[in-house]
Design a protein around this motif. Structure first.
Motif, PDB file in Angstrom:
ATOM      1  N   ASP A   1       0.828  -1.210   0.000  1.00 19.30           N
ATOM      2  CA  ASP A   1       0.000   0.000   0.000  1.00 19.30           C
ATOM      3  C   ASP A   1       0.862   1.259   0.000  1.00 19.30           C
ATOM      4  O   ASP A   1       0.464   2.296  -0.546  1.00 19.30           O
ATOM      5  CB  ASP A   1      -0.932   0.012   1.214  1.00 19.30           C
ATOM      6  CG  ASP A   1      -2.019  -1.046   1.125  1.00 19.30           C
ATOM      7  OD1 ASP A   1      -2.224  -1.595   0.020  1.00 19.30           O
ATOM      8  OD2 ASP A   1      -2.646  -1.350   2.168  1.00 19.30           O
ATOM      9  N   GLY A   2       2.039   1.176   0.630  1.00 20.31           N
ATOM     10  CA  GLY A   2       2.938   2.320   0.669  1.00 20.31           C
ATOM     11  C   GLY A   2       3.831   2.424  -0.550  1.00 20.31           C
ATOM     12  O   GLY A   2       4.680   3.319  -0.613  1.00 20.31           O
ATOM     13  N   ALA A   3       3.663   1.491  -1.507  1.00 11.02           N
ATOM     14  CA  ALA A   3       4.470   1.457  -2.731  1.00 11.02           C
ATOM     15  C   ALA A   3       5.958   1.313  -2.416  1.00 11.02           C
ATOM     16  O   ALA A   3       6.814   1.850  -3.125  1.00 11.02           O
ATOM     17  CB  ALA A   3       4.216   2.701  -3.586  1.00 11.02           C
ATOM     18  N   GLU A   4       6.266   0.575  -1.344  1.00  8.65           N
ATOM     19  CA  GLU A   4       7.656   0.290  -1.010  1.00  8.65           C
ATOM     20  C   GLU A   4       8.171  -0.833  -1.901  1.00  8.65           C
ATOM     21  O   GLU A   4       7.515  -1.861  -2.071  1.00  8.65           O
ATOM     22  CB  GLU A   4       7.762  -0.127   0.462  1.00  8.65           C
ATOM     23  CG  GLU A   4       9.155  -0.506   0.932  1.00  8.65           C
ATOM     24  CD  GLU A   4      10.116   0.657   0.925  1.00  8.65           C
ATOM     25  OE1 GLU A   4      10.770   0.856  -0.116  1.00  8.65           O
ATOM     26  OE2 GLU A   4      10.205   1.362   1.953  1.00  8.65           O
ATOM     27  N   ALA A   5       9.335  -0.637  -2.497  1.00  9.98           N
ATOM     28  CA  ALA A   5       9.942  -1.670  -3.339  1.00  9.98           C
ATOM     29  C   ALA A   5      10.702  -2.647  -2.444  1.00  9.98           C
ATOM     30  O   ALA A   5      11.620  -2.245  -1.726  1.00  9.98           O
ATOM     31  CB  ALA A   5      10.881  -1.039  -4.361  1.00  9.98           C
ATOM     32  N   TYR A   6      10.323  -3.917  -2.503  1.00  9.52           N
ATOM     33  CA  TYR A   6      10.957  -4.912  -1.634  1.00  9.52           C
ATOM     34  C   TYR A   6      10.856  -6.283  -2.279  1.00  9.52           C
ATOM     35  O   TYR A   6      10.082  -6.509  -3.209  1.00  9.52           O
ATOM     36  CB  TYR A   6      10.291  -4.943  -0.259  1.00  9.52           C
ATOM     37  CG  TYR A   6       8.895  -5.528  -0.256  1.00  9.52           C
ATOM     38  CD1 TYR A   6       8.672  -6.872   0.058  1.00  9.52           C
ATOM     39  CD2 TYR A   6       7.790  -4.746  -0.587  1.00  9.52           C
ATOM     40  CE1 TYR A   6       7.390  -7.407   0.047  1.00  9.52           C
ATOM     41  CE2 TYR A   6       6.517  -5.268  -0.601  1.00  9.52           C
ATOM     42  CZ  TYR A   6       6.320  -6.606  -0.282  1.00  9.52           C
ATOM     43  OH  TYR A   6       5.048  -7.137  -0.307  1.00  9.52           O
ATOM     44  N   ALA A   7      11.662  -7.200  -1.778  1.00 12.31           N
ATOM     45  CA  ALA A   7      11.606  -8.598  -2.196  1.00 12.31           C
ATOM     46  C   ALA A   7      11.519  -9.461  -0.947  1.00 12.31           C
ATOM     47  O   ALA A   7      12.150  -9.150   0.077  1.00 12.31           O
ATOM     48  CB  ALA A   7      12.843  -8.966  -3.015  1.00 12.31           C
ATOM     49  N   VAL A   8      10.737 -10.519  -1.025  1.00 11.66           N
ATOM     50  CA  VAL A   8      10.601 -11.442   0.105  1.00 11.66           C
ATOM     51  C   VAL A   8      11.825 -12.348   0.146  1.00 11.66           C
ATOM     52  O   VAL A   8      12.241 -12.913  -0.871  1.00 11.66           O
ATOM     53  CB  VAL A   8       9.315 -12.281  -0.025  1.00 11.66           C
ATOM     54  CG1 VAL A   8       9.245 -13.336   1.086  1.00 11.66           C
ATOM     55  CG2 VAL A   8       8.088 -11.374   0.018  1.00 11.66           C
ATOM     56  N   LEU A   9      12.419 -12.479   1.333  1.00 14.43           N
ATOM     57  CA  LEU A   9      13.583 -13.341   1.514  1.00 14.43           C
ATOM     58  C   LEU A   9      13.142 -14.758   1.874  1.00 14.43           C
ATOM     59  O   LEU A   9      12.135 -14.929   2.580  1.00 14.43           O
ATOM     60  CB  LEU A   9      14.482 -12.796   2.624  1.00 14.43           C
ATOM     61  CG  LEU A   9      15.085 -11.410   2.394  1.00 14.43           C
ATOM     62  CD1 LEU A   9      15.843 -10.959   3.637  1.00 14.43           C
ATOM     63  CD2 LEU A   9      15.999 -11.419   1.185  1.00 14.43           C
ATOM     64  N   PRO A  10      13.866 -15.765   1.441  1.00 11.66           N
ATOM     65  CA  PRO A  10      13.533 -17.128   1.857  1.00 11.66           C
ATOM     66  C   PRO A  10      13.760 -17.279   3.357  1.00 11.66           C
ATOM     67  O   PRO A  10      14.654 -16.641   3.924  1.00 11.66           O
ATOM     68  CB  PRO A  10      14.502 -17.996   1.047  1.00 11.66           C
ATOM     69  CG  PRO A  10      15.619 -17.085   0.677  1.00 11.66           C
ATOM     70  CD  PRO A  10      15.021 -15.724   0.525  1.00 11.66           C
ATOM     71  N   PRO A  11      12.965 -18.105   4.027  1.00  6.86           N
ATOM     72  CA  PRO A  11      13.153 -18.315   5.467  1.00  6.86           C
ATOM     73  C   PRO A  11      14.559 -18.806   5.775  1.00  6.86           C
ATOM     74  O   PRO A  11      15.186 -19.499   4.963  1.00  6.86           O
ATOM     75  CB  PRO A  11      12.101 -19.363   5.821  1.00  6.86           C
ATOM     76  CG  PRO A  11      11.067 -19.231   4.748  1.00  6.86           C
ATOM     77  CD  PRO A  11      11.809 -18.863   3.508  1.00  6.86           C
ATOM     78  N   ALA A  12      15.071 -18.439   6.931  1.00  4.95           N
ATOM     79  CA  ALA A  12      16.418 -18.846   7.356  1.00  4.95           C
ATOM     80  C   ALA A  12      16.334 -19.406   8.769  1.00  4.95           C
ATOM     81  O   ALA A  12      15.549 -18.935   9.594  1.00  4.95           O
ATOM     82  CB  ALA A  12      17.368 -17.657   7.318  1.00  4.95           C
TER      83      ALA A  12
END
Length: 238
Positions: A69-80
């Protein structure tokens, strides 16, 4: 006597109704200061912003929806996972650099930390930079986020928030034009640099559960530690 009692009841009714109307009008204009309204990245941080961010732990979907909703550019990281489950995360995101702004190295943090950074950048860091220097911050320098380790100097077996990517250490800021402001070099000085650093430290207390600076101890002499520890919505700031 009956007339007096009736007048008293009427006065109380009108008074309570007026209070209710005043509270409704105030609440309508200050949803961020109410505990039951949803968090919105488009509103100024308020009295219950930390409480609402704390509620995002364990709700990765809702947290990502806020970033969207905030138009933040991000990528989901695989669980660690590491150290038998003592370290690791399953709600990590990597904040992608946007034109004119980024983190070095790129911020890889828990989603609630990303929410705090989003609010902090827009509501605290950039306004403070424009006020003190007349130009925006283009880069935030950090010492990183995820580190599988206990708290330095803490009780044995007590893991740091870094062990869950739930913290980030901010070392300095780069302004448009190349000027750099560092916690290590500028915190103890007089002038705009020190005032800026204290302003961004104080402002972070509205978005993070823990904010530690050189005023806290020698271990933080060169950075601002920001985390989203489980404090029930309260903030510890030094």
């Amino acid at each position: 006597m009956a007339f007096a009692r009736t007048s008293h009841r009427l006065f109380l009714t009108v008074f309570i109704a007026a209070l209710g109307l005043a509270f409704y009008s105030w609440a309508k204009g200050h949803p961020q200061d109410l505990p039951w309204t949803p968090l919105s990245l488009g509103e100024q941080a308020g009295r219950f912003t930390n409480f609402k961010i704390a509620g995002l732990h364990g709700d990765f979907r809702s947290c990502r929806r806020l970033l969207d909703d905030g138009a933040e550019a991000y990528a989901v990281l695989p669980p660690a996972r590491a150290e038998g489950g003592a370290c690791g995360y399953d709600d990590g995101v990597r904040l992608e650099s946007s034109p004119g702004f980024g983190y070095a190295p790129r911020a890889e943090v828990s989603c609630p930390v990303a929410i705090g950074l989003f609010l902090w950048e827009r509501q605290v860091v950039q306004p403070a930079a424009l006020r003190h220097f007349g130009r925006p911050v283009t880069r935030v320098d950090s010492f990183g986020s995820y580190a599988c380790r206990p708290i330095r100097g803490g009780r044995e077996g007590r893991w740091s928030e870094h062990a869950r990517a739930n913290a980030i250490d901010i070392a300095g800021f780069r302004l448009s034009g190349g000027r750099r402001i560092s916690v290590a070099g500028d915190w103890r000085r007089d002038g705009a640099e020190a005032a800026f650093l204290r302003e961004v430290r104080n402002g972070a207390c509205r978005m993070f559960a823990t904010v530690l600076s050189p005023d806290y101890n020698a271990a933080h002499r060169d950075h601002l530690h920001l985390d989203q520890a489980a404090r029930g919505g309260w903030s510890y700031c030094r």
